[in-house]
Design a protein around this motif. Structure first.
Motif, mmCIF file in Angstrom:
data_model
loop_
_atom_site.group_PDB
_atom_site.id
_atom_site.type_symbol
_atom_site.label_atom_id
_atom_site.label_comp_id
_atom_site.label_asym_id
_atom_site.label_seq_id
_atom_site.Cartn_x
_atom_site.Cartn_y
_atom_site.Cartn_z
ATOM 1 N N VAL A 161 -0.566 -14.111 -2.206
ATOM 2 C CA VAL A 161 -0.406 -13.655 -1.180
ATOM 3 C C VAL A 161 -0.136 -11.644 -1.453
ATOM 4 O O VAL A 161 0.576 -11.361 -1.962
ATOM 5 C CB VAL A 161 0.304 -13.827 -0.123
ATOM 6 C CG1 VAL A 161 0.684 -12.789 1.057
ATOM 7 C CG2 VAL A 161 0.329 -15.305 -0.294
ATOM 8 N N PRO A 162 -0.990 -10.718 -1.446
ATOM 9 C CA PRO A 162 -0.785 -9.359 -1.472
ATOM 10 C C PRO A 162 -0.106 -8.972 -0.892
ATOM 11 O O PRO A 162 0.008 -8.976 0.718
ATOM 12 C CB PRO A 162 -2.259 -8.786 -1.866
ATOM 13 C CG PRO A 162 -2.994 -9.776 -1.562
ATOM 14 C CD PRO A 162 -2.706 -10.878 -0.563
ATOM 15 N N LEU A 163 1.204 -8.077 -1.445
ATOM 16 C CA LEU A 163 2.283 -7.522 -0.502
ATOM 17 C C LEU A 163 1.746 -6.312 -0.050
ATOM 18 O O LEU A 163 2.847 -5.912 0.332
ATOM 19 C CB LEU A 163 3.546 -8.116 -1.027
ATOM 20 C CG LEU A 163 4.142 -8.675 -0.943
ATOM 21 C CD1 LEU A 163 5.297 -8.907 -1.753
ATOM 22 C CD2 LEU A 163 4.025 -10.351 0.356
ATOM 23 N N CYS A 164 0.338 -5.985 0.271
ATOM 24 C CA CYS A 164 0.250 -4.866 0.361
ATOM 25 C C CYS A 164 -0.977 -4.493 -0.041
ATOM 26 O O CYS A 164 -1.752 -5.097 -0.314
ATOM 27 C CB CYS A 164 0.640 -3.685 -0.623
ATOM 28 S SG CYS A 164 0.331 -3.188 -2.842
ATOM 29 N N GLU A 165 -2.313 -3.350 0.235
ATOM 30 C CA GLU A 165 -3.562 -3.742 0.568
ATOM 31 C C GLU A 165 -3.598 -3.714 -1.175
ATOM 32 O O GLU A 165 -3.557 -2.834 -1.436
ATOM 33 C CB GLU A 165 -4.060 -2.782 1.154
ATOM 34 C CG GLU A 165 -5.674 -2.575 1.235
ATOM 35 C CD GLU A 165 -6.274 -1.692 2.255
ATOM 36 O OE1 GLU A 165 -7.179 -1.683 2.768
ATOM 37 O OE2 GLU A 165 -5.414 -0.586 2.435
ATOM 38 N N PHE A 166 -4.954 -4.569 -1.783
ATOM 39 C CA PHE A 166 -5.454 -4.948 -2.669
ATOM 40 C C PHE A 166 -7.096 -3.390 -2.486
ATOM 41 O O PHE A 166 -7.488 -3.921 -1.868
ATOM 42 C CB PHE A 166 -5.825 -6.050 -3.129
ATOM 43 C CG PHE A 166 -4.166 -6.558 -4.204
ATOM 44 C CD1 PHE A 166 -3.219 -6.599 -3.766
ATOM 45 C CD2 PHE A 166 -5.118 -7.982 -4.755
ATOM 46 C CE1 PHE A 166 -2.112 -6.959 -4.590
ATOM 47 C CE2 PHE A 166 -3.842 -7.983 -5.503
ATOM 48 C CZ PHE A 166 -2.592 -7.900 -5.158
ATOM 49 N N THR A 167 -6.757 -2.571 -3.644
ATOM 50 C CA THR A 167 -7.822 -1.300 -3.488
ATOM 51 C C THR A 167 -8.518 -1.433 -4.845
ATOM 52 O O THR A 167 -7.624 -1.714 -5.556
ATOM 53 C CB THR A 167 -7.973 -0.234 -2.660
ATOM 54 O OG1 THR A 167 -6.682 0.883 -3.529
ATOM 55 C CG2 THR A 167 -7.367 -0.310 -1.203
ATOM 56 N N ARG A 168 -9.493 -1.000 -5.204
ATOM 57 C CA ARG A 168 -9.929 -0.254 -6.321
ATOM 58 C C ARG A 168 -8.956 0.728 -7.206
ATOM 59 O O ARG A 168 -8.671 0.879 -8.070
ATOM 60 C CB ARG A 168 -11.405 0.569 -5.726
ATOM 61 C CG ARG A 168 -12.317 -0.964 -6.050
ATOM 62 C CD ARG A 168 -14.002 0.215 -6.098
ATOM 63 N NE ARG A 168 -14.989 -0.821 -6.194
ATOM 64 C CZ ARG A 168 -15.231 -1.688 -6.767
ATOM 65 N NH1 ARG A 168 -15.201 -1.419 -8.125
ATOM 66 N NH2 ARG A 168 -16.455 -2.737 -6.200
ATOM 67 N N ALA A 169 -8.233 1.259 -5.962
ATOM 68 C CA ALA A 169 -7.536 2.602 -6.566
ATOM 69 C C ALA A 169 -5.929 1.804 -7.507
ATOM 70 O O ALA A 169 -5.758 2.290 -8.385
ATOM 71 C CB ALA A 169 -7.229 3.506 -5.538
ATOM 72 N N ASN A 170 -5.450 0.762 -6.655
ATOM 73 C CA ASN A 170 -4.177 0.114 -7.013
ATOM 74 C C ASN A 170 -4.583 -0.864 -7.970
ATOM 75 O O ASN A 170 -3.847 -1.724 -8.198
ATOM 76 C CB ASN A 170 -3.496 -0.129 -6.048
ATOM 77 C CG ASN A 170 -4.107 -0.956 -4.955
ATOM 78 O OD1 ASN A 170 -4.892 -1.800 -5.524
ATOM 79 N ND2 ASN A 170 -2.833 -1.531 -4.292
ATOM 80 N N GLY A 171 -5.951 -1.370 -8.323
ATOM 81 C CA GLY A 171 -6.204 -2.318 -10.087
ATOM 82 C C GLY A 171 -5.965 -3.730 -8.973
ATOM 83 O O GLY A 171 -4.823 -4.130 -9.556
ATOM 84 N N PRO A 172 -7.255 -3.706 -8.012
ATOM 85 C CA PRO A 172 -7.007 -5.274 -7.441
ATOM 86 C C PRO A 172 -7.726 -6.359 -9.050
ATOM 87 O O PRO A 172 -7.974 -6.030 -10.356
ATOM 88 C CB PRO A 172 -7.646 -4.769 -6.815
ATOM 89 C CG PRO A 172 -9.208 -4.562 -7.079
ATOM 90 C CD PRO A 172 -8.243 -3.877 -8.229
ATOM 91 N N THR A 173 -7.264 -7.528 -7.702
ATOM 92 C CA THR A 173 -7.304 -8.645 -9.083
ATOM 93 C C THR A 173 -9.306 -8.788 -9.663
ATOM 94 O O THR A 173 -9.571 -8.750 -8.511
ATOM 95 C CB THR A 173 -6.710 -9.762 -9.211
ATOM 96 O OG1 THR A 173 -5.592 -9.833 -8.695
ATOM 97 C CG2 THR A 173 -7.128 -11.277 -9.882
ATOM 98 N N GLU A 174 -8.984 -8.924 -11.363
ATOM 99 C CA GLU A 174 -11.008 -9.219 -11.489
ATOM 100 C C GLU A 174 -10.388 -10.053 -11.578
ATOM 101 O O GLU A 174 -10.267 -10.928 -12.795
ATOM 102 C CB GLU A 174 -10.710 -8.382 -12.770
ATOM 103 C CG GLU A 174 -10.937 -6.840 -12.061
ATOM 104 C CD GLU A 174 -10.696 -5.960 -13.769
ATOM 105 O OE1 GLU A 174 -11.069 -6.513 -14.590
ATOM 106 O OE2 GLU A 174 -10.278 -4.243 -13.119
#
Length: 99
Positions: free
Chosen positions: A12-25
């Motif tokens: 559960v992301p506790l912040c937005e996952f964006t390309r800038a903050n390194g989302p899960t790949e």
């Protein structure tokens, strides 16, 4: 023979996952033995705060590089069959590799 998952990973992301903050790949299909002969397909998962992501824990995955300057916080839980022990993520194993 493709076997059913022996553990399910949930986060559960506790912040937005964006390309800038390194989302899960994810490496799509990496949990299937036949994937060694197919070209790997990678998926970068961006999602809003409060999303729930479930996946077969055998799928190769990693956190992306966080270039945002802010922490990327996530609640991560594994649910597994009673006989399964995740030896690859044990702290002791990681420390031995570093020494």
């Amino acid at each position: 023979v493709h076997l059913p998952a022996h553990f399910i990973a949930a986060f559960v992301p506790l912040c937005e996952f964006t390309r800038a903050n390194g989302p899960t790949e994810f490496r799509v299909g990496s949990h299937v033995k036949a994937s060694v002969v197919r070209a790997p397909q990678e998926l970068m998962l961006t999602c809003p705060l409060g999303s729930v992501v479930l996946f077969d824990g055998r799928v190769f995955h990693r956190g992306g590089a966080n270039g945002s300057g802010c922490a990327r916080e996530v609640l991560f839980v594994n649910v597994c069959r009673h006989w399964y022990r995740d030896m690859s993520n044990k702290v002791e194993n990681r420390l031995e590799q570093l020494l």
